[in-house]
Every structure is written in C-alpha cells, then in structure tokens.
Write an enzyme that holds these catalytic residues in place. Structure first.
Site, mmCIF file in Angstrom:
data_model
loop_
_atom_site.group_PDB
_atom_site.id
_atom_site.type_symbol
_atom_site.label_atom_id
_atom_site.label_comp_id
_atom_site.label_asym_id
_atom_site.label_seq_id
_atom_site.Cartn_x
_atom_site.Cartn_y
_atom_site.Cartn_z
ATOM 1 C CB SER B 46 -1.053 0.064 1.238
ATOM 2 O OG SER B 46 -1.706 1.019 1.199
ATOM 3 C CD GLU B 47 -0.791 3.709 -3.514
ATOM 4 O OE1 GLU B 47 -0.942 2.394 -3.332
ATOM 5 O OE2 GLU B 47 -1.879 4.393 -4.154
ATOM 6 C CG ASN B 48 -0.548 4.182 3.295
ATOM 7 O OD1 ASN B 48 -0.913 3.224 2.662
ATOM 8 N ND2 ASN B 48 -1.084 4.310 4.521
ATOM 9 N N GLY B 49 2.818 3.452 2.633
ATOM 10 C CA GLY B 49 3.978 2.799 3.390
ATOM 11 C C GLY B 49 3.649 1.699 4.215
ATOM 12 C CB SER B 88 6.094 3.870 0.010
ATOM 13 O OG SER B 88 5.097 3.051 -0.601
#
Lengths: 235, 220
Positions: B46-49, B88
């Site tokens: 998930s690209e928020n980290g 990320s």
C-alpha cells in the site's frame, strides 16, 4: 545552557517566526499522522498567503482543511485533494492555486530538498500534463522529466515519540510523509504524542535524527479516522 | 455474459504468481485480494507505506495510525513492514513491485493509460497512479470494456489527459482479457458466453484475434 534540548512549552513558541506568504511543508497522509495542534495554532495566528506542501489538504473541519476557512492558503502542492468542499469552492473561484504532483514525486521532492539535491529525473509524469514544460532527458533509451526539489520556511511534523534532542519515532502508517517533511524545513517543528528523555529510544530505531529538528512540543491528539472500515470477527 | 466486478477481480487474481509483491488500486483491483488462489502467497503493498497489508480490522483492532492508500483502516499481516513515503515510492519507481492493478477511463494500442482527469470536471489529483504506472514491471488495467453510453474504452489513441505512456501490458474487462503489444490489442480470452463479434464491436482500437479464443476459466 540549553544544549540540544529543543522542547518548547507553547504553540506560540513552536511556531515563532511563521509569517504571511511563507511555505510550510506538512507531514501526514489524509488525517493520519498530522500535527493537529500545530495546524490549529496556525489557524489562530491568522497568517495568510501560505504555500502548503502536503499530500492532502485535510477535510472541511479537520487537518489542513481548517486553514481554508479563513482563506489562509494561497497555493497547495499535493497529490490528491478530493475530500474537501471548501477546497473545491476556492479552487473554482480562483482564490486557491493548486499544483497537483504525483505522490512519489512529491515525496522525492521533499527528500531531495532536505538532502541538498536541487532536482532529479523521473519517468513519473512523462508524456502527461505533469511533464508539460519540463526538461526531458533520455537515459538508457527511456525519457525522464526533471523535477525540482522543495524546501519550506517551516516543516510541521507529527511524531509518536520524540526525545528532547528531537530524535523521532513514528507509529505505524502515521509515518508516511513525516520523515521527509522533517528534513526539508528551514525550521522543523515536531509535535509528539510523548516526549521522552534522551537514551529512552533505541538509537538504531530512530526514524528522524534530531539534527533535522529545531523545536519539539508535546501535543494532544484527536486522531480522527477518515474512513473507518471494519470486518466482523467471523470473516 | 459480461462479468460482474467480483468476477473481474477473480480473473485478475489468477494473474498473481507465488511470491509476487502486488499493489492494488482502489475499486475492482482491491477486490482481487479476496480471490488470491489458496496455493500461492502474495504480499500487498500500500503506497502510503505498508508492505504486507492485511484485511480490514475488527472493531477491537481499529487503529487510527493504520490505514491504506485509500485512507481506510487496515491491519498488517505477520512479517509486514512499515516505512515512509519516499521509501514506498522507491520500491514502486525502482521497479521492485511485481504487479500493479489499477482502473482506467481509457487505454490505447500504444499502452497509454488515462485514469485521473476528465477536462471540465473537477480534478482531484493523481495520487500515486503516475508513479505506479511508470514503475511496475507488469501493469494490469481493470475496467468495463465500454462506458455507460456503449462507447469503447479501448482506443487507437487515448483522448483524455494521460496518466502514463507505453506502460500497460494487460487489460481485464467485463468482456475479455487482452494484451497490448506491437501497436494493437490482442484478444486472449472471452468472458463466458461473450462472442468474439461483441468484443470486436466494442473495441475501437486495432484488435487482433488469432484462432479460437478460449473462454475464461474460473478456478475455485
């Protein structure tokens, strides 16, 4: 001798020097990991003409969204701004300028800014509206656009634990943009859930070294959830 | 018959290989997490980290500091890791994510994708989509084959502002599975009961059909 003790005891001291038309870099992803008390105090200070660099702009009554109520933000640099009716209004009326920036490019702009790198090349955005007017250079047969880094007059950061020297640890996905924001402010202010004595944090587990941090303040947090989704236990 | 959203997601999940790191966009792509074949393991980024995203939390597990890129509350799986946004996107932009699945308004025969902006409508932003399409090794687009007015979304050239160029390799729609190569769409599979003629009629861009095109198979 204050030495490396960066703790301040009022929001006024934490944000001393912030004035009209400055650029603020803010950590947070949606409402997760945002420096709630610092944002609230910026609203109280009434400074205006601000350029705010943050992945999002909060919601109407919480987070950075509250700075729209008195029209304090002149320009927003963000990757996604969809959660906010005031934002839409001010954008459509031309009061607010927005520079939409791909999320990874935004993170890299902050990281590079904090690391003294003025610009970098990325494939992200090539051939799209984001790449228009930007220098294109080919490396190994693939085109890349040049993106300039960002620094701010202030960076506002939310940490889980900070020691008095400004070393910070973030909790779960509340980390997000906070470590990059912390490096990219001329004055970096950390609002922490808990301030601890130097030595209480494992030196190898520090996310943000205190060298980037100028001021630390104890905050209180509502931690509002933007989209609460749960499953039942059986599933 | 055209596939439901869940059936599209089911077919998407069959593209996953054991050991893949996968990023799923909002909407149909997210549903694919429910249909990962039982005999393989994939890890969701998930690209928020967050690498190793788990299911939604129970009421007791709810934590304001644990969200996904859609800002929904989530959990992490055993062996997950959490990191900052630059890290990320280093994973994404550096080509370390094996498969990205995302929705689109339009795709074209050059592998271009338009998914974030409709001129004249309010633009909310691209989020991480431009980084994802520029970085992933293997990008799968999920969408309906035609829009509400019956107009094809598979074109010779996208008409809307682009999210990325020359990056789409595979498209899974409610009617078909197609690959994009050499300036054309290539029909690989049809939805059960959907004819090649219907797919041809609803594909505006150059479409190559070779031999008998099999129907999609849905493993349980």
């Amino acid at each position: 001798m204050a030495g490396f003790n960066k703790v301040v005891h009022s929001y006024a001291d934490a944000l001393a020097g912030l004035s009209n038309n400055m650029t603020i870099i803010a950590g947070g992803f949606g409402l997760c990991g945002i420096p709630e008390g610092l944002i609230a105090h910026i609203r109280e200070m009434g400074v205006s003409g601000l350029t705010v660099v943050s992945n999002n702009c909060g919601v109407d009554d919480f987070g950075l969204g509250i700075l729209l109520q008195e029209r304090q933000i002149k320009k927003m640099i963000a990757s996604y701004v969809g959660e906010n009716a005031l934002f839409e209004q001010q954008l459509l009326s031309g009061e607010l300028e927005v520079e939409l920036t791909p999320q990874g490019t935004l993170a890299e702009k902050m990281r590079a800014g904090g690391a003294g790198i003025p610009a970098f090349y990325t494939a992200t955005g090539y051939g799209t509206p984001v790449g228009e007017g930007k220098e294109v250079r080919e490396f190994n047969g693939r085109p890349y656009i040049m993106e300039e880094s960002i620094t701010g007059d202030f960076a506002i950061v939310k940490a889980w634990k900070a020691d008095t020297f400004g070393n910070c640890v973030y909790r779960h996905t509340a980390q997000n943009f906070n470590p990059m924001a912390a490096t990219a402010g001329k004055i970096t202010v950390v609002e922490a859930e808990e301030i601890v004595a130097p030595g209480s944090l494992n030196p190898a587990h520090i996310h943000t070294p205190g060298i980037y941090v100028n001021r630390v303040i104890q905050g209180t947090f509502e931690k509002r959830i933007e989209r609460k989704v749960t499953r039942s236990k059986e599933n | 018959m055209a596939l439901s959203r869940e059936q599209i997601a089911m077919r998407v999940a069959q593209e996953f290989k054991d050991g893949d790191y996968v990023n799923l966009g909002i909407g149909i792509p997210t549903l694919a997490a429910n249909y990962v074949p039982k005999d393989i393991a994939v890890m969701l980024q998930s690209e928020n980290g967050l690498l190793g995203m788990g299911p939604y939390p129970t009421e007791a597990e709810l934590d304001a500091d644990m969200i996904n890129a859609g800002k929904e509350t989530v959990t992490s799986i055993t062996g997950a890791c959490i990191f900052n946004s630059a890290e990320s996107f280093a994973m994404i932009r550096g080509g370390h994510v094996d498969i990205t699945v995302l929705g689109a308004f339009e795709v074209d025969v050059s592998g271009n994708i338009a998914s974030w902006m409709i001129p004249g409508k309010l633009v909310k932003g691209m989020g991480g989509a431009m980084d994802l399409v520029a970085g992933a090794q293997n990008i799968i687009v999920t969408m309906t084959h035609a829009n509400k007015h019956g107009e094809s979304k598979l074109l010779d050239a996208c008409t809307l502002p682009l999210t990325g160029v020359n990056c789409i390799t595979r498209i899974i729609t409610d009617l078909a599975v197609l690959k994009v190569a050499n300036g054309a769409f290539h029909l690989l599979e049809r939805a059960p009961g959907v004819s090649v003629e219907e797919i041809q009629q609803k594909t505006a861009g150059k479409l190559i059909v070779e031999g008998d095109v099999p129907e999609m198979q849905f493993k349980n």
